[in-house]
Design a protein around this motif. Structure first.
Motif, PDB file in Angstrom:
ATOM      1  N   SER A 185      -5.249  -0.196   5.271  1.00  0.00           N
ATOM      2  CA  SER A 185      -6.238   0.883   5.292  1.00  0.00           C
ATOM      3  C   SER A 185      -7.467   0.522   6.119  1.00  0.00           C
ATOM      4  O   SER A 185      -8.351   1.350   6.319  1.00  0.00           O
ATOM      5  CB  SER A 185      -6.676   1.235   3.861  1.00  0.00           C
ATOM      6  OG  SER A 185      -7.349   0.137   3.261  1.00  0.00           O
ATOM      7  N   ALA A 233      -8.269   1.255  -2.624  1.00  0.00           N
ATOM      8  CA  ALA A 233      -7.143   1.843  -1.904  1.00  0.00           C
ATOM      9  C   ALA A 233      -5.922   2.024  -2.795  1.00  0.00           C
ATOM     10  O   ALA A 233      -5.046   2.846  -2.506  1.00  0.00           O
ATOM     11  CB  ALA A 233      -6.778   0.992  -0.696  1.00  0.00           C
ATOM     12  N   TYR A 263      -4.185   6.888   3.944  1.00  0.00           N
ATOM     13  CA  TYR A 263      -4.359   5.433   3.847  1.00  0.00           C
ATOM     14  C   TYR A 263      -4.872   5.057   2.451  1.00  0.00           C
ATOM     15  O   TYR A 263      -5.736   4.197   2.321  1.00  0.00           O
ATOM     16  CB  TYR A 263      -5.358   4.946   4.891  1.00  0.00           C
ATOM     17  CG  TYR A 263      -4.978   5.179   6.337  1.00  0.00           C
ATOM     18  CD1 TYR A 263      -4.454   4.142   7.112  1.00  0.00           C
ATOM     19  CD2 TYR A 263      -5.162   6.414   6.933  1.00  0.00           C
ATOM     20  CE1 TYR A 263      -4.132   4.339   8.445  1.00  0.00           C
ATOM     21  CE2 TYR A 263      -4.838   6.628   8.275  1.00  0.00           C
ATOM     22  CZ  TYR A 263      -4.323   5.584   9.017  1.00  0.00           C
ATOM     23  OH  TYR A 263      -4.007   5.781  10.344  1.00  0.00           O
ATOM     24  N   ARG A 264      -4.354   5.649   1.404  1.00  0.00           N
ATOM     25  CA  ARG A 264      -4.917   5.423   0.072  1.00  0.00           C
ATOM     26  C   ARG A 264      -3.891   5.815  -1.003  1.00  0.00           C
ATOM     27  O   ARG A 264      -2.776   6.187  -0.680  1.00  0.00           O
ATOM     28  CB  ARG A 264      -6.188   6.261  -0.103  1.00  0.00           C
ATOM     29  CG  ARG A 264      -5.959   7.749  -0.093  1.00  0.00           C
ATOM     30  CD  ARG A 264      -7.246   8.559  -0.147  1.00  0.00           C
ATOM     31  NE  ARG A 264      -7.013   9.911  -0.638  1.00  0.00           N
ATOM     32  CZ  ARG A 264      -6.513  10.900   0.090  1.00  0.00           C
ATOM     33  NH1 ARG A 264      -6.205  10.707   1.358  1.00  0.00           N
ATOM     34  NH2 ARG A 264      -6.322  12.095  -0.449  1.00  0.00           N
TER      35      ARG A 264
END
Length: 510
Positions: A185, A233, A263-264
């Motif tokens: 991330s 994340a 991205y999480r």
């Protein structure tokens, strides 16, 4: 006169939590020049400090960095002393054969680790090799978009990694685990350090391809993801918002706003997908960076409580590994070989094990040449011919209070009693294989703490005590027999480990 408080702890061997897989550290970057250029005597000393249960801290895990080819002579990284920008590669171009003579220094320490009984070897790829990267570099830039690895080359990267795993298996130094992404991330744009970002979907594509290549080669190596830079994340969006109402979701480095993709929410997306969870061993890994202090919303305790809650919500049987940590805070930019960082780190370990319930815990650089709080051992060596200095830190020994005694297969057991992040903290681990008990006591306060372990069934009749403090020589120093039936004083600003054989009849709930 104020009456002194006695801290009483109750042991319950019938109440168990996670099983411990390993304690480790990384051989990234620094181990290659050290392993190539140092004398056998100096290398052996470092290996003993890291891996020996008699002469050092007895790490049970070791992390091997598969370089992406930012090596010496690379015009992007002309300074050879900046080791993190220099890495070997097993395959310099797509057209050349593999060169198994590279990573010479790391291979020396890999063999040294196995010789000293290290149980779990993890291979890591921080970035695809340069010839697979969109921009031909070891880190992305803004132009590459969501990732520096194109979707249509993910299969090639998976084959490359599987080929490396197979080679080391043939050399009888098998990798137990392969970690194909690191801090995905993170932005990584124009970094002088190897790295790459990946969307959740790209991680899934890569893991599926790698899983297939490993199975096709009949390799039992596990896949570990996602080595997140921050705990956030991993969390669900609502957990992030509850922790910090200013955020609607984890934004990381703004990758989603810049490039699209996701991205999480790794726990939900990876462990909540049952088929995919099997490919990653029903486990996720994270780094404890910026999760080490009690201000800023209590990142030490509350952050990990959110992590545990998210895991229990989506995959209560899944494992967590903490796979990288050093002090990256504002005060991290100066070496600290003393007790301050050792206690700070031990407190992070304690909370990762007791609150997040991590099954493995690893420090960042095993050996560092930097003026930064990132090493277990430091050196002032910079180039061939320099003195081969070996400077063990108190943080090395702090980790050793866990790694030397809490061996793979141990189970954390209930140890009810005081838990004060600014005072006394304690945890206990039972080893069914050899019927031993390990208790780690961490006293963050300046004053000594009196501990009472008496009156509870299950305690060994006698245990051996080990101490690390700011005094010279107190480096996991044995201070002799301790009887749990008698009071124990834990010195201020110190760590004490007690280890002994359990009495006959003491049972486990394993």
């Amino acid at each position: 006169m104020t009456e002194k408080t006695t801290n009483r702890y109750s042991l319950d061997l019938g109440r168990t939590y996670q099983t411990i897989d390993h304690f480790g550290a990384s051989g990234a970057w620094s181990m290659d020049p050290i392993g190539k250029m140092w004398s056998e005597e100096s290398k052996t000393r470092v290996a003993d400090l890291l891996f020996s249960q008699e002469k050092g801290i007895g790490l049970s895990g070791w992390r091997f960095a598969i370089g992406s080819g930012g090596g010496e002579g690379n015009p992007d990284y002309p300074e050879p002393l900046l080791w993190r920008g220099h890495s070997d590669t097993f395959k310099p171009t797509s057209h050349l054969p593999y060169d198994w003579s590279t990573h010479e220094g790391q291979r020396w320490f890999l063999k040294a680790a196995k010789l000293r009984g290290v149980d779990r070897i993890v291979a890591m790829a921080y970035s695809p090799p340069r010839w697979l990267a969109k921009n031909g570099r070891i880190a992305p830039d803004e132009s590459v978009g969501q990732s520096n690895l194109a979707d249509d080359r993910i299969g090639e990267f998976a084959c490359y990694l599987a080929d490396i795993v197979r080679h080391f298996a043939e050399e009888e130094i098998p990798f137990d685990v392969i970690s194909p992404v690191n801090e995905p991330s993170w932005c990584w744009d124009d970094s002088r350090q190897e790295g790459n970002r990946y969307t959740n979907e790209q991680i899934k594509l890569l893991v599926r391809a790698l899983h297939g290549e490993l199975r096709r080669r009949n390799l039992p190596t596990e896949i570990d993801i996602a080595e997140t830079a921050e705990i956030a994340a991993l969390l669900d969006d609502e957990d992030v918002q509850a922790f910090d109402p200013r955020l609607s979701f984890y934004k990381g480095h703004g990758n989603e706003a810049k490039h699209g993709g996701k991205y999480r929410e790794y726990i939900k997306d990876f462990l909540g997908d049952s088929d995919f969870a099997l490919m990653i061993g029903n486990k996720l890994s994270y780094h404890s960076y910026w999760a080490d202090h009690a201000n800023d919303g209590d990142r030490l305790l509350a952050y990990r409580e959110r992590l545990r809650q998210a895991l229990d919500r989506h995959a209560p049987a899944a494992k967590l590994w903490e796979t990288e940590y050093c002090n990256l805070n504002a005060d991290g930019a100066v070496r600290d070989l003393g007790m301050g960082l050792a206690l700070f780190t031990a407190r992070v370990i304690h909370h990762d094990l007791t609150v997040a319930r991590a099954s493995a815990w690893s420090w960042w650089l095993a050996l560092s040449p930097h003026d930064f709080k990132d090493g277990l051992i430091y050196t002032d060596f910079a180039r061939r011919g320099d003195p081969e200095t070996v400077l063990p830190s108190k943080t090395l020994w702090a980790l050793g209070h866990y790694s030397r005694f809490v061996r793979p297969g141990a189970a954390r057991v209930e140890l009810a009693g005081p838990s004060d992040k600014d005072g006394l903290m304690a945890s206990a681990y039972a080893h069914p294989a050899n019927r031993t008990l390990t208790v780690v006591l961490l006293n963050y306060a300046e004053q000594a703490a009196d501990v009472d372990l008496a009156g509870e069934p299950g305690w060994p009749d006698e245990m051996t005590g080990y101490l690390t403090s700011d005094r010279e020589g107190d480096d996991l120093r044995s201070f002799g027999a301790v009887r749990p039936s008698e009071p124990l004083a834990v010195p201020g600003r110190s760590i004490v480990t007690l280890h002994g054989s359990l009495p006959e009849g003491a049972g486990f709930s394993l």
